[in-house]
Design an enzyme around this catalytic site. Structure first.
Site, short mmCIF file in Angstrom:
data_model
loop_
_atom_site.label_atom_id
_atom_site.label_comp_id
_atom_site.label_asym_id
_atom_site.label_seq_id
_atom_site.Cartn_x
_atom_site.Cartn_y
_atom_site.Cartn_z
N LYS A 99 0.73 -1.12 -0.19
CA LYS A 99 0.04 0.07 0.08
C LYS A 99 0.81 1.37 0.18
O LYS A 99 0.48 2.18 -0.72
CB LYS A 99 -1.11 -0.05 1.09
CG LYS A 99 -2.21 -0.81 1.25
CD LYS A 99 -3.15 -0.65 2.16
CE LYS A 99 -2.50 -1.05 3.64
NZ LYS A 99 -2.27 0.24 4.51
N ARG A 122 -11.03 0.63 10.26
CA ARG A 122 -10.60 -0.75 10.58
C ARG A 122 -11.87 -1.67 11.16
O ARG A 122 -11.44 -2.72 11.51
CB ARG A 122 -9.79 -0.68 11.50
CG ARG A 122 -8.44 0.01 11.30
CD ARG A 122 -7.40 0.41 12.15
NE ARG A 122 -6.17 0.90 11.98
CZ ARG A 122 -5.02 0.75 11.61
NH1 ARG A 122 -4.99 -0.58 11.56
NH2 ARG A 122 -4.15 1.63 11.12
N ARG A 161 12.01 -3.58 4.55
CA ARG A 161 11.33 -2.49 4.24
C ARG A 161 11.97 -1.25 4.77
O ARG A 161 12.36 -1.14 6.12
CB ARG A 161 9.92 -2.30 4.66
CG ARG A 161 9.14 -1.02 4.21
CD ARG A 161 7.65 -1.39 4.23
NE ARG A 161 7.30 -1.62 5.61
CZ ARG A 161 6.13 -1.74 5.90
NH1 ARG A 161 5.08 -1.71 5.08
NH2 ARG A 161 5.32 -1.95 7.35
N ARG A 198 10.87 1.50 10.36
CA ARG A 198 9.86 1.53 11.39
C ARG A 198 10.02 0.36 12.43
O ARG A 198 10.79 -0.84 12.11
CB ARG A 198 8.36 1.25 10.82
CG ARG A 198 7.88 2.41 10.10
CD ARG A 198 6.59 1.51 9.32
NE ARG A 198 6.17 2.76 8.34
CZ ARG A 198 5.14 2.46 7.53
NH1 ARG A 198 4.80 1.15 7.28
NH2 ARG A 198 4.81 3.29 6.53
N ARG A 236 0.30 -8.13 14.77
CA ARG A 236 -0.38 -7.30 13.60
C ARG A 236 -1.37 -8.00 12.77
O ARG A 236 -2.54 -7.40 12.54
CB ARG A 236 0.42 -6.09 13.10
CG ARG A 236 1.32 -5.15 14.01
CD ARG A 236 2.25 -4.23 13.44
NE ARG A 236 1.33 -3.45 12.42
CZ ARG A 236 1.99 -2.65 11.52
NH1 ARG A 236 3.33 -2.59 11.28
NH2 ARG A 236 1.41 -1.94 10.72
#
Length: 277
Positions: free
Chosen positions: A78, A153, A192, A225, A236
């Protein structure tokens, strides 16, 4: 005439002018003067860059309105695709966390309420978040539409969002469901790297930056992150599947969902999104 005016603005070293907002109405330009700035500030922007921005805004004026929700687990791409969708369709990108921080910093009524909730250790209510979104979508950069990332969500949030948009005379047009196997995400997330200012996303294996650790466009440092690790990801993902699948089902009943097979090369994913929008 308008381009000539901009060119002359660069040429007059002692000339004080204003920032310019373009509004296209009945195929005529209206120039609104907002904030004073010196000619030195104008001269720091090249004429070519300014002309490209003028052309971009003219092109955007002909784009159809779109209001898009991106749904997908962490690492589903995304973050890579959102800036491309934003640019191609002239949309604003609304990330929930960024909007909350901006509202708190601007001390809007919703921002003050959100700060109070966070400082007391509570959760920011759905009403506050929807209120912040309502404020954000009224900004000029969201005139053509928006990409909503990170919200809703839950089904309750989706219903409150839809109710707010209905009052504004708009609605969600498309929900892009980024579908990817969990096992693929671990490798994606652990490699990432992010450019914080723009949201551009890189990967050490799949989409490395030209210079390791640096953003391709600005040359600024990339960041990782703190929750981009396998242990945090599993937690998650469990929460994502439990909470978000009902949201996908909710919008599927409204025939708004397009599944994006995200376990594909970036060009393939882009093509799927382009076809969906």
């Amino acid at each position: 005439f308008f381009c000539l005016f901009l060119f002359l603005s660069f040429s007059l070293s002692s000339f004080f002018c204003t920032t310019i907002s373009l509004h296209l109405e009945n195929h005529s330009f209206f120039v609104s003067y907002e904030t004073k700035m010196s000619s030195e500030a104008l001269e720091s922007i090249s004429t070519d860059d300014l002309m490209r921005e003028v052309q971009r805004r003219i092109d955007c004026a002909t784009k159809p309105e779109k209001r898009v929700i991106l749904i997908g687990p962490p690492g589903c791409s995304k973050g890579t695709q959102a800036p491309k969708i934003k640019s191609e369709h002239c949309l604003c990108h609304l990330a929930t966390g960024d909007m909350l921080r901006a509202a708190v910093a601007a001390q809007t009524p919703n921002g003050i309420a959100a700060k109070k909730a966070m400082e007391s250790g509570g959760l920011v209510s759905d009403e506050i978040v929807v209120g912040i979104i309502s404020e954000a979508v009224k900004k000029p950069e969201c005139k053509t539409g928006f990409i909503l990332d990170g919200f809703p969500r839950t089904v309750t949030q989706a219903e409150k969002l839809d109710a707010m948009l209905k009052k504004e005379g708009t609605k969600i047009d498309t929900v892009l469901d980024f579908n990817i196997p969990d096992e693929v995400l671990v490798e994606r997330v652990e490699g990432r790297w992010i450019h914080a200012a723009s949201g551009r996303s890189y990967h050490t294996k799949f989409a490395p930056p030209k210079v390791p650790g640096k953003d391709d466009i600005t040359g600024e440092d990339l960041m990782k992150r703190k929750d981009d690790n396998a242990e945090t990801l599993k937690s998650r993902l469990d929460a994502f599947h439990k909470q978000t699948q009902p949201v996908i089902d909710y919008y599927s009943k409204l025939k708004k969902v397009t599944t994006v097979v995200a376990n594909k090369p970036a060009a393939d994913v882009e093509k799927q999104i382009r076809n969906a929008l």
